[in-house]
Design a protein around this motif. Structure first.
Motif, mmCIF file in Angstrom:
data_model
loop_
_atom_site.group_PDB
_atom_site.id
_atom_site.type_symbol
_atom_site.label_atom_id
_atom_site.label_comp_id
_atom_site.label_asym_id
_atom_site.label_seq_id
_atom_site.Cartn_x
_atom_site.Cartn_y
_atom_site.Cartn_z
ATOM 1 N N GLN A 152 41.466 42.556 35.202
ATOM 2 C CA GLN A 152 40.334 43.089 35.959
ATOM 3 C C GLN A 152 39.212 42.049 35.930
ATOM 4 O O GLN A 152 38.335 42.061 35.061
ATOM 5 C CB GLN A 152 39.886 44.423 35.370
ATOM 6 C CG GLN A 152 40.996 45.462 35.213
ATOM 7 C CD GLN A 152 41.791 45.658 36.472
ATOM 8 O OE1 GLN A 152 41.244 46.051 37.513
ATOM 9 N NE2 GLN A 152 43.095 45.371 36.413
ATOM 10 N N HIS A 153 39.240 41.150 36.913
ATOM 11 C CA HIS A 153 38.366 39.966 36.879
ATOM 12 C C HIS A 153 36.892 40.314 36.995
ATOM 13 O O HIS A 153 36.030 39.520 36.573
ATOM 14 C CB HIS A 153 38.778 39.006 38.002
ATOM 15 C CG HIS A 153 40.205 38.546 37.899
ATOM 16 N ND1 HIS A 153 40.669 37.794 36.832
ATOM 17 C CD2 HIS A 153 41.276 38.752 38.713
ATOM 18 C CE1 HIS A 153 41.963 37.550 36.993
ATOM 19 N NE2 HIS A 153 42.360 38.119 38.122
ATOM 20 N N ASP A 154 36.565 41.484 37.560
ATOM 21 C CA ASP A 154 35.158 41.850 37.684
ATOM 22 C C ASP A 154 34.510 42.104 36.327
ATOM 23 O O ASP A 154 33.284 42.063 36.205
ATOM 24 C CB ASP A 154 35.008 43.086 38.564
ATOM 25 C CG ASP A 154 35.838 44.258 38.059
ATOM 26 O OD1 ASP A 154 36.971 44.021 37.589
ATOM 27 O OD2 ASP A 154 35.352 45.406 38.121
ATOM 28 N N LEU A 155 35.328 42.346 35.289
ATOM 29 C CA LEU A 155 34.775 42.549 33.951
ATOM 30 C C LEU A 155 34.437 41.230 33.264
ATOM 31 O O LEU A 155 33.639 41.213 32.319
ATOM 32 C CB LEU A 155 35.764 43.341 33.091
ATOM 33 C CG LEU A 155 36.068 44.777 33.543
ATOM 34 C CD1 LEU A 155 37.126 45.410 32.641
ATOM 35 C CD2 LEU A 155 34.798 45.625 33.546
ATOM 36 N N GLY A 156 35.062 40.154 33.677
ATOM 37 C CA GLY A 156 34.768 38.839 33.098
ATOM 38 C C GLY A 156 35.256 38.675 31.671
ATOM 39 O O GLY A 156 34.694 37.872 30.920
ATOM 40 N N LEU A 157 36.281 39.400 31.277
ATOM 41 C CA LEU A 157 36.788 39.304 29.905
ATOM 42 C C LEU A 157 37.552 38.000 29.729
ATOM 43 O O LEU A 157 38.259 37.544 30.631
ATOM 44 C CB LEU A 157 37.696 40.498 29.593
ATOM 45 C CG LEU A 157 37.079 41.889 29.799
ATOM 46 C CD1 LEU A 157 38.109 42.964 29.495
ATOM 47 C CD2 LEU A 157 35.843 42.063 28.926
ATOM 48 N N ARG A 158 37.424 37.429 28.530
ATOM 49 C CA ARG A 158 38.110 36.163 28.251
ATOM 50 C C ARG A 158 38.859 36.270 26.931
ATOM 51 O O ARG A 158 38.295 36.728 25.932
ATOM 52 C CB ARG A 158 37.096 35.015 28.180
ATOM 53 C CG ARG A 158 37.720 33.626 28.064
ATOM 54 C CD ARG A 158 36.684 32.571 28.421
ATOM 55 N NE ARG A 158 35.610 32.505 27.437
ATOM 56 C CZ ARG A 158 35.576 31.619 26.418
ATOM 57 N NH1 ARG A 158 36.556 30.750 26.256
ATOM 58 N NH2 ARG A 158 34.559 31.616 25.592
ATOM 59 N N GLU B 18 36.414 38.212 24.576
ATOM 60 C CA GLU B 18 34.972 37.998 24.663
ATOM 61 C C GLU B 18 34.441 38.811 25.836
ATOM 62 O O GLU B 18 34.927 38.710 26.966
ATOM 63 C CB GLU B 18 34.641 36.523 24.868
ATOM 64 C CG GLU B 18 33.140 36.261 24.968
ATOM 65 C CD GLU B 18 32.806 34.804 25.270
ATOM 66 O OE1 GLU B 18 31.615 34.462 25.261
ATOM 67 O OE2 GLU B 18 33.743 34.022 25.526
ATOM 68 N N VAL B 19 33.418 39.641 25.549
ATOM 69 C CA VAL B 19 32.774 40.453 26.579
ATOM 70 C C VAL B 19 31.428 39.813 26.885
ATOM 71 O O VAL B 19 30.526 39.816 26.046
ATOM 72 C CB VAL B 19 32.579 41.904 26.109
ATOM 73 C CG1 VAL B 19 32.002 42.750 27.241
ATOM 74 C CG2 VAL B 19 33.891 42.495 25.623
ATOM 75 N N PRO B 20 31.255 39.240 28.080
ATOM 76 C CA PRO B 20 30.005 38.530 28.376
ATOM 77 C C PRO B 20 28.825 39.494 28.485
ATOM 78 O O PRO B 20 29.001 40.697 28.713
ATOM 79 C CB PRO B 20 30.304 37.845 29.708
ATOM 80 C CG PRO B 20 31.357 38.686 30.343
ATOM 81 C CD PRO B 20 32.190 39.214 29.215
ATOM 82 N N LEU B 21 27.635 38.946 28.329
ATOM 83 C CA LEU B 21 26.420 39.762 28.333
ATOM 84 C C LEU B 21 26.257 40.589 29.607
ATOM 85 O O LEU B 21 25.850 41.757 29.530
ATOM 86 C CB LEU B 21 25.195 38.865 28.129
ATOM 87 C CG LEU B 21 23.829 39.582 28.079
ATOM 88 C CD1 LEU B 21 23.798 40.568 26.925
ATOM 89 C CD2 LEU B 21 22.695 38.567 27.949
ATOM 90 N N LYS C 238 34.868 52.532 31.004
ATOM 91 C CA LYS C 238 35.129 53.218 32.272
ATOM 92 C C LYS C 238 36.412 52.716 32.910
ATOM 93 O O LYS C 238 37.210 53.506 33.440
ATOM 94 C CB LYS C 238 33.946 53.014 33.211
ATOM 95 C CG LYS C 238 34.085 53.757 34.528
ATOM 96 C CD LYS C 238 32.864 53.538 35.412
ATOM 97 C CE LYS C 238 33.025 54.276 36.745
ATOM 98 N NZ LYS C 238 31.851 54.048 37.629
ATOM 99 N N ALA C 239 36.629 51.400 32.838
ATOM 100 C CA ALA C 239 37.853 50.842 33.420
ATOM 101 C C ALA C 239 39.092 51.392 32.711
ATOM 102 O O ALA C 239 40.084 51.754 33.348
ATOM 103 C CB ALA C 239 37.819 49.314 33.337
#
Length: 646
Positions: free
Chosen positions: A138-144, A234-237, A246-247
């Protein structure tokens, strides 16, 4: 923090107005949800608690479960007692919260800490879960992904935000734990230990939010996660934790809907299988649809059907779990098998290589065995739904012959009622009884059981007859169970078998043999014999032919004479018994039937011989009569034979 008076939150915290709490937030409530009210505010205006004014919904923002926080931020004893009662009597079924990560996390931390609810075991049944690989996509979350690449196939059952130095007491395994590292130890050893504890608890992954407490994920955390094989995200700011939660929740809802849709397609196939092939076809369809092994057991635990064939006997691990023991040391979680207790309708057992779910096959109080679903994967809600549907179909199939028998019993009861009322012609009665399996329909007996519930007695008699391959012709009359007996049936053995489970134990009497036209007379004989059994306290079956004066009682005219004699001679004793609570009639009967022997008569009554002597003396005064006279004794015996026993 200021508490609003009169709220549930304030009540849980001892009706305090202002308390100090440990509160560190990277997000807060901007707009209070519909139907909720603010229960607590921080000095800077941050909403610290919301609740529903009429339902038991309380959501808090501060870390109420933090053991390092002040004592006043946790519920007091009175609040805990109220919470326990409310959770036990009315568990919450819905939540309206603006920040579910913080609010629900804190609330259930209260529940785990104070209500005594055990944490979910990692070996328990698994519901729908989300693959970690899907979440990373889920690229909109920006998880790395920073560590644990080999664990991307792990399943996430819940996303949970918690800021504790040791959150493991509130974890059950399978979570995506989200943290900003607010309470992370300062030293590398402590940070490594923190990660290892999470891995040992069985969390699916660790999500670390950067930009608040830590500009980047500490290297010690990354290294420890890689060593433990724990996926580290990693969850960005810009990505709030609530977006991750929610996802996960929306994907879980989608998967659950897909499961329900799948079950709705499978259930009609199982129903058609039941109509075509009975229980064996249902077992096969359930096994194929769930990609598992299914075993149908009877009440004694014997296998009635299985798919694939021989599942329960060929697989030792399955057999061990079915019989309540681990197949190998440490194989079953907690060492318990999937055995159903007396009150349970379903049970689950998980082992190292097998999971077994048992569902009782039952209609009301009538059990027909149990269905076992065996698989090497976690069980889902759909599995349980289909297992319950299969059990219902098998129960309906098992009930068919029982329902037919019950209907036959109703028809037979109608016939017997007409026969006893004298409204069935003898030839027609003989033909009907001959077709019903009576070996000698012209030689019938009537059996009467009194002193216990007639319907329960009839059910027990019917079961005993069914095991002999015979139909039940029975009904309830005058508080007694009345049964028509074929001449070949051993009345004593039948009653002994049926009465073994009846409380109180009934008194039984059986008539002499009669033709169908004499059925009313046979009923009177059986009633008299049952009354005599109760009067004598006889646990066996009393036959009318064994009673003194039975020929006189069989004739209506002489029976009427004896009844008048009984009313004249025994009424004074009966009146005294009614007024004084004595047992003079029963004592006289025991004295006469035991030939005036004090020891035998007192033993039959269960009283001391001196007590019996005193009663007999009272009888002689009330009658009056000389009980030493043989003529008087004979007259009183005849009167007692016609006296109704209560």
């Amino acid at each position: 923090m200021n508490l609003r008076p009169g709220t549930r939150t304030a009540a849980l915290l001892g009706d305090a107005e202002r308390i100090t709490v440990r509160s560190g937030h990277h997000q807060a409530v901007a707009q209070v949800g519909k139907d909720l009210v603010v229960a607590a505010l921080a000095d800077d205006g941050v909403v610290e608690a919301t609740e529903h004014p009429h339902r038991w919904v309380v959501a808090v923002q501060w870390q109420s479960e933090d053991p390092a926080g002040s004592a006043e931020q946790r519920p007091g004893k009175a609040g805990v007692a109220a919470l326990r009662r409310r959770v036990k009597d009315q568990p919450p079924t819905a939540w309206w919260v603006a920040d579910p990560v913080a609010a629900v996390s804190s609330y259930f931390s209260w529940v785990h800490r104070f209500s005594g609810w055990p944490a979910r075991r990692r070996c328990a049944v698994s519901d729908t879960s989300v693959p970690l690989r899907w979440l990373l996509g889920q690229h909109d979350l920006g998880l790395r992904l920073l560590a644990g690449r080999d664990g991307l196939d792990r399943e996430v059952s819940w996303a949970h935000s918690i800021e504790l130095a040791d959150p493991t007491p509130w974890l059950g395994g399978g979570e995506l734990l989200l943290t900003t590292g607010l309470r992370l130890p300062e030293d590398d050893a402590g940070r490594s230990a923190y990660v290892r504890r999470l891995a040992d608890t069985g969390v699916a992954a660790l999500g670390f939010g950067t930009g608040l407490s830590h500009a980047r994920v500490p290297p010690a955390v990354v290294q420890a996660a890689e060593e433990c094989g724990l996926p580290l995200l990693e969850v960005p700011l810009p990505t709030p934790f609530v977006a991750v939660t929610k996802a996960v929740m929306e994907r879980l809802a989608e998967l659950q809907y897909e499961g329900v849709s799948r079950a709705s397609r499978i259930q009609p196939r199982m129903t058609r299988a039941a109509l075509r092939g009975g229980p064996q076809a249902v077992v096969r369809e359930l096994a194929v649809s769930t990609r598992s092994s299914v075993v149908l057991l009877d009440d004694a635990g014997a296998v009635r059907a299985s798919h694939p064939a021989g599942t329960a006997s060929a697989d030792t691990a399955v057999a061990a779990l079915l019989h309540g023991a681990p197949s190998a040391p440490g194989d079953a979680c907690g060492g318990s098998g999937a055995r159903l207790g007396d009150a349970a309708s379903a049970a689950v057992s998980s082992g190292r290589h097998r999971m077994v779910a048992l569902q009782r096959v039952q209609v009301g109080a009538r059990a027909h065995g149990q269905v076992a679903l065996v698989t090497d994967r976690p069980l889902t809600a759909v599995d349980h739904l289909l297992l319950g549907h299969a059990a219902s179909l098998i129960a309906l199939e098992a009930e068919k012959p029982l329902r037919l028998r019950e209907e036959q019993n109703r028809v037979n009861a109608m016939f017997l009622r007409m026969l006893l009322d004298g409204s069935v012609a003898a030839p027609a009665a003989r033909d009907h009884l001959g077709e019903a399996g009576f070996s000698a329909p012209e030689r019938l007996r009537v059996l009467v059981l009194r002193g216990t519930g007639p319907q329960r007695a009839l059910a027990a008699l019917g079961q005993a007859l069914a095991e002999r391959g015979l139909l039940r012709f029975g009904l309830a009359r005058a508080g007694c169970a009345v049964l028509l007996l074929d001449t070949g049936v051993d009345a004593a053995a039948l009653v002994a078998e049926a009465a073994s489970g009846l409380r109180p134990r009934p008194w039984a009497g059986v008539s002499a043999e009669h033709g169908p036209a004499e059925a009313p007379a046979a009923l009177r004989e059986a009633m008299t014999a049952a009354e005599a059994a109760q009067a004598r306290q006889c646990s066996g079956v009393v036959a009318f032919a064994e009673l003194a004066g039975h020929e006189l009682l069989a004739e209506p005219h002489t029976r009427a004479v004896l009844q008048r004699l009984a009313a004249d001679r025994l009424a004074p004793l009966a009146d005294h018994d009614a007024r004084q609570g004595t047992e003079l009639v029963a004592s006289l009967r025991a004295f006469l039937e035991n030939h005036g022997q004090w020891e035998a008569a007192s033993a039959a009554l269960g009283v001391h011989r001196h007590t019996l002597r005193a009663r007999v003396e009272r009888v002689q005064l009330l009658l009056p009569a000389d009980l030493e006279s043989a003529h008087v004794r004979a007259e009183l015996l005849l009167a007692l034979s016609a006296w109704p026993t209560q």
